[in-house]
Design a protein around this motif. Structure first.
Motif, PDB file in Angstrom:
ATOM      1  N   VAL A 199     -22.563  -8.853 -21.521  1.00 27.92           N
ATOM      2  CA  VAL A 199     -22.328  -9.053 -22.947  1.00 27.92           C
ATOM      3  C   VAL A 199     -21.325 -10.180 -23.226  1.00 27.92           C
ATOM      4  O   VAL A 199     -21.432 -10.880 -24.235  1.00 27.92           O
ATOM      5  CB  VAL A 199     -21.905  -7.714 -23.611  1.00 27.92           C
ATOM      6  CG1 VAL A 199     -20.532  -7.277 -23.190  1.00 27.92           C
ATOM      7  CG2 VAL A 199     -22.026  -7.771 -25.123  1.00 27.92           C
ATOM      8  N   GLU A 200     -20.371 -10.412 -22.297  1.00 29.58           N
ATOM      9  CA  GLU A 200     -19.356 -11.450 -22.551  1.00 29.58           C
ATOM     10  C   GLU A 200     -19.975 -12.847 -22.663  1.00 29.58           C
ATOM     11  O   GLU A 200     -19.430 -13.748 -23.280  1.00 29.58           O
ATOM     12  CB  GLU A 200     -18.245 -11.402 -21.478  1.00 29.58           C
ATOM     13  CG  GLU A 200     -18.627 -11.771 -20.069  1.00 29.58           C
ATOM     14  CD  GLU A 200     -19.414 -10.665 -19.328  1.00 29.58           C
ATOM     15  OE1 GLU A 200     -19.845 -10.933 -18.213  1.00 29.58           O
ATOM     16  OE2 GLU A 200     -19.603  -9.550 -19.882  1.00 29.58           O
ATOM     17  N   LYS A 201     -21.186 -13.014 -22.089  1.00 32.39           N
ATOM     18  CA  LYS A 201     -21.846 -14.327 -22.177  1.00 32.39           C
ATOM     19  C   LYS A 201     -22.650 -14.453 -23.477  1.00 32.39           C
ATOM     20  O   LYS A 201     -23.306 -15.432 -23.726  1.00 32.39           O
ATOM     21  CB  LYS A 201     -22.791 -14.505 -20.985  1.00 32.39           C
ATOM     22  CG  LYS A 201     -22.078 -14.574 -19.661  1.00 32.39           C
ATOM     23  CD  LYS A 201     -23.029 -14.995 -18.577  1.00 32.39           C
ATOM     24  CE  LYS A 201     -22.403 -14.747 -17.217  1.00 32.39           C
ATOM     25  NZ  LYS A 201     -23.364 -14.431 -16.195  1.00 32.39           N
ATOM     26  N   LEU A 202     -22.650 -13.406 -24.253  1.00 30.36           N
ATOM     27  CA  LEU A 202     -23.482 -13.353 -25.462  1.00 30.36           C
ATOM     28  C   LEU A 202     -22.590 -12.863 -26.616  1.00 30.36           C
ATOM     29  O   LEU A 202     -22.833 -11.813 -27.185  1.00 30.36           O
ATOM     30  CB  LEU A 202     -24.602 -12.340 -25.194  1.00 30.36           C
ATOM     31  CG  LEU A 202     -25.940 -12.365 -25.901  1.00 30.36           C
ATOM     32  CD1 LEU A 202     -26.771 -13.540 -25.449  1.00 30.36           C
ATOM     33  CD2 LEU A 202     -26.673 -11.065 -25.626  1.00 30.36           C
ATOM     34  N   PRO A 203     -21.524 -13.611 -26.936  1.00 28.83           N
ATOM     35  CA  PRO A 203     -20.496 -13.028 -27.789  1.00 28.83           C
ATOM     36  C   PRO A 203     -20.898 -12.776 -29.241  1.00 28.83           C
ATOM     37  O   PRO A 203     -20.511 -11.779 -29.823  1.00 28.83           O
ATOM     38  CB  PRO A 203     -19.352 -14.034 -27.709  1.00 28.83           C
ATOM     39  CG  PRO A 203     -19.980 -15.319 -27.314  1.00 28.83           C
ATOM     40  CD  PRO A 203     -21.254 -15.015 -26.605  1.00 28.83           C
ATOM     41  N   GLU A 204     -21.711 -13.657 -29.804  1.00 33.61           N
ATOM     42  CA  GLU A 204     -21.912 -13.618 -31.247  1.00 33.61           C
ATOM     43  C   GLU A 204     -23.068 -12.731 -31.700  1.00 33.61           C
ATOM     44  O   GLU A 204     -23.181 -12.381 -32.847  1.00 33.61           O
ATOM     45  CB  GLU A 204     -22.186 -15.046 -31.764  1.00 33.61           C
ATOM     46  CG  GLU A 204     -21.057 -16.033 -31.467  1.00 33.61           C
ATOM     47  CD  GLU A 204     -19.848 -15.756 -32.330  1.00 33.61           C
ATOM     48  OE1 GLU A 204     -20.045 -15.555 -33.528  1.00 33.61           O
ATOM     49  OE2 GLU A 204     -18.719 -15.710 -31.794  1.00 33.61           O
ATOM     50  N   THR A 205     -23.956 -12.454 -30.795  1.00 34.67           N
ATOM     51  CA  THR A 205     -25.194 -11.826 -31.247  1.00 34.67           C
ATOM     52  C   THR A 205     -25.622 -10.704 -30.307  1.00 34.67           C
ATOM     53  O   THR A 205     -25.067 -10.528 -29.235  1.00 34.67           O
ATOM     54  CB  THR A 205     -26.305 -12.908 -31.376  1.00 34.67           C
ATOM     55  OG1 THR A 205     -27.519 -12.258 -31.685  1.00 34.67           O
ATOM     56  CG2 THR A 205     -26.486 -13.695 -30.090  1.00 34.67           C
ATOM     57  N   HIS A 206     -26.614  -9.953 -30.731  1.00 29.94           N
ATOM     58  CA  HIS A 206     -27.171  -8.907 -29.886  1.00 29.94           C
ATOM     59  C   HIS A 206     -28.361  -9.471 -29.122  1.00 29.94           C
ATOM     60  O   HIS A 206     -29.005 -10.418 -29.561  1.00 29.94           O
ATOM     61  CB  HIS A 206     -27.694  -7.752 -30.744  1.00 29.94           C
ATOM     62  CG  HIS A 206     -26.643  -7.079 -31.547  1.00 29.94           C
ATOM     63  ND1 HIS A 206     -25.723  -6.235 -30.993  1.00 29.94           N
ATOM     64  CD2 HIS A 206     -26.378  -7.128 -32.872  1.00 29.94           C
ATOM     65  CE1 HIS A 206     -24.933  -5.777 -31.946  1.00 29.94           C
ATOM     66  NE2 HIS A 206     -25.307  -6.308 -33.099  1.00 29.94           N
ATOM     67  N   PHE A 207     -28.702  -8.863 -28.018  1.00 30.98           N
ATOM     68  CA  PHE A 207     -29.856  -9.283 -27.221  1.00 30.98           C
ATOM     69  C   PHE A 207     -31.122  -9.342 -28.084  1.00 30.98           C
ATOM     70  O   PHE A 207     -31.922 -10.257 -27.992  1.00 30.98           O
ATOM     71  CB  PHE A 207     -30.042  -8.302 -26.059  1.00 30.98           C
ATOM     72  CG  PHE A 207     -31.141  -8.666 -25.118  1.00 30.98           C
ATOM     73  CD1 PHE A 207     -30.901  -9.510 -24.044  1.00 30.98           C
ATOM     74  CD2 PHE A 207     -32.433  -8.167 -25.289  1.00 30.98           C
ATOM     75  CE1 PHE A 207     -31.911  -9.843 -23.160  1.00 30.98           C
ATOM     76  CE2 PHE A 207     -33.445  -8.499 -24.419  1.00 30.98           C
ATOM     77  CZ  PHE A 207     -33.185  -9.336 -23.348  1.00 30.98           C
ATOM     78  N   PHE A 208     -31.293  -8.316 -28.929  1.00 28.93           N
ATOM     79  CA  PHE A 208     -32.502  -8.246 -29.773  1.00 28.93           C
ATOM     80  C   PHE A 208     -32.255  -8.792 -31.190  1.00 28.93           C
ATOM     81  O   PHE A 208     -33.064  -8.564 -32.079  1.00 28.93           O
ATOM     82  CB  PHE A 208     -32.976  -6.792 -29.895  1.00 28.93           C
ATOM     83  CG  PHE A 208     -33.389  -6.173 -28.585  1.00 28.93           C
ATOM     84  CD1 PHE A 208     -34.582  -6.523 -27.973  1.00 28.93           C
ATOM     85  CD2 PHE A 208     -32.586  -5.233 -27.961  1.00 28.93           C
ATOM     86  CE1 PHE A 208     -34.970  -5.942 -26.770  1.00 28.93           C
ATOM     87  CE2 PHE A 208     -32.955  -4.649 -26.763  1.00 28.93           C
ATOM     88  CZ  PHE A 208     -34.156  -5.008 -26.156  1.00 28.93           C
TER      89      PHE A 208
END
Ligand code: 4AD
Ligand code: MG
Length: 474
Positions: A199-208
């Motif tokens: 999740v730390e590599k995807l800070p602003e948004t959700h996977f979906f």
């Protein structure tokens, strides 16, 4: 002249020379059920007991195919120190009629190979001991080697097949509803939210792009399908983040759900619940009588007779209003005082079932404000109810929950608007715009079903790998 293929190869094809017959691999169940003796068979399994006498060595082996073990009779010279309780073995020999009354066939061993030895001193299961369910629960990686869990797992497998057959035989289409979803069907907020582990590599948004959850129920997806198929069902894992340590709640459990289109009566939905229960149970009783008997003998001695009665008689139906009156008149004092408009607690459900004679009881027409948005409004005055049904059973409480669904667009729209959910459920409202039909359905908790038919007190003992607060072993 032996020809171009060479001597040995050519000889192998020659009909006049005897050829070694490969041993036929038999499962324990097949070996026990064989009518005729058979030569050169091979049985693989785990040793359940070893008894060495001066003249003969007796083994009992089990491979999970039946509760009964296969007796192996061998010359004591075949014994070796690795041949202990719990070890994995491959036995080759002849299947012969057994002189003992207790079994039909036994295996006269010619060779015994220990495939995997077992350190019996540290092995938590002990030979010939009837370990309590609570004891073996501590070893989720080993308890399938115990008789009781072995029986449970075979029953669970047969019950799964029986439920699928019931629906398939009655013209239902099986739908794989998703495990990952963006909705909260029951609206109870008991959701496990899912996120990627990085999740730390995807800070602003959700996977979906939207919050996603493990499903609490496949109902809304089944309702989508009920707009094209008149009868659908699903049977899969569902998840609830209920912080409950009770003996009837799990964080991950299996639910059987059905949805019926062109259905205007709650009675039709209840009939399917009752038929499903009775058909699946009769199938389980006839397909694995010995496994069920083990539970009825050692866990719940009175359950066999009670279940037979239940299968013969029609389930009782009472309304929620009647239920509240019965509870108010009870001589018993409850922790939660029964009041119209309050949910029925486990203590209430138990009392109602007892009051009705310890049989399954349908409770219908619950208060509007107690139930999720999708239930159909009964439009019935000050004590406002919806067409909901819960099936309560002795010892467990709620086994099934179902309802007629609100198929009328204006009713559904205003309810969703009041809850602030109209935008999130636009797709659900669409179902009411494009060929909406009266429909209804239900869900049955599979573990509670097994608990009830077998008389098992704790839900953790009817699922292979129980998940509950503070525990996710393996
Ligand atoms: O009554 P519930 O919440 O109903 C629904 O989810 C509906 N959407 C089903 C439908 O109409 N398609 O859950 C259904 C059943 C309960 O009656 C109970 O047997 C079981 O699921 N259940 C649980 N079983 C084990 N652990 C839990 N935490 C459970 N929560 C519900
Ligand atoms: Mg319910």
């Amino acid at each position: 002249m032996l020809g171009a293929r060479g001597g040995w190869q050519a000889l192998r094809g020659c009909a006049s020379l005897p050829r070694a017959q490969p041993a036929v691999r038999l499962r324990v169940r097949e070996a026990l059920g064989a009518r005729e003796p058979a030569g050169e068979v091979k049985v693989q399994g785990w040793v359940r007991s070893v008894r060495s006498q001066k003249e003969v060595l007796f083994l009992h082996i089990n491979d999970g195919s039946s509760l009964e073990n296969l007796q192996v009779v061998a010359d004591p010279s075949l014994e070796n120190r690795d041949l202990t309780f719990g070890s994995a073995v491959e036995v080759q020999g002849k299947l012969v009629k057994s002189p003992h009354k207790m079994q039909n066939m036994e295996l006269k061993a010619e060779t015994i190979r220990v495939v995997g030895p077992c350190d019996t001193w540290s092995f938590p299961l002990k030979m010939k001991e009837r370990h309590p369910l609570e004891y073996v629960r501590q070893f989720p990686h080993l308890r399938c080697r115990n008789n009781m869990l072995g029986s449970l797992l075979r029953i669970r497998s047969e019950a799964t097949a029986a439920i699928h057959s019931f629906f398939q035989d009655n013209g239902y289409v099986h739908i794989h509803t998703p495990i990952i979803t963006s909705n909260d069907c029951e609206g109870a907020g008991e959701l496990f939210q899912i996120e990627v582990s990085w999740v730390e590599k995807l800070p602003e948004t959700h996977f979906f792009n939207v919050p996603a959850f493990l499903t609490v129920s496949g109902q809304l997806h089944l309702e989508v399908m009920a707009g094209a198929f008149t009868h659908v069902f699903t049977f899969g894992p569902t998840f609830r983040a209920e912080n409950s340590q009770s003996r009837r709640h799990l964080a991950e459990f299996y639910m059987v759900e059905a949805e019926l289109s062109f259905t205007e009566s709650l009675q039709d939905v209840m009939q399917v619940m009752e038929d499903l229960f009775k058909t699946a149970t009769n199938t389980v009783l006839s397909k694995c009588p010995r496994d069920v008997e083990l539970f009825h003998k050692y866990i719940a001695p009175a359950q066999k007779d009670r279940l037979e009665q239940v299968l013969k008689n029609k389930f009782v139906t009472i309304s929620y209003n009647e239920a509240v009156e019965i509870l108010k008149q009870a001589s018993q004092t409850f922790t939660f005082k029964p009041e119209w408009g309050c949910d029925l607690q486990t203590e209430h459900e138990k009392y109602l079932v007892k009051h009705c004679g310890e049989v399954p009881v349908f409770v219908i027409n619950y208060p509007y404000d107690l139930k999720p948005f999708y239930m159909r409004d009964n439009e019935d005055g000050p004590q406002h109810t919806v067409a909901a049904v819960d099936l309560l059973v002795p010892g467990i409480g709620e086994l099934c929950g179902g309802s007629l669904r609100e198929e009328r667009l204006p009713f559904l729209k205003s309810r969703l608007q009041r809850l602030g959910l109209a935008d999130a459920y636009e797709w659900y409202l669409d179902l009411r715009k494009f060929g909406s039909v009266p429909h209804g359905g239900f869900g049955m908790g599979f573990e509670r079903y097994l608990q009830y038919i077998l008389g098992v007190d704790n839900i953790k003992d009817v699922i292979p790998f129980p998940r509950f607060p503070h525990s996710c072993i393996l």
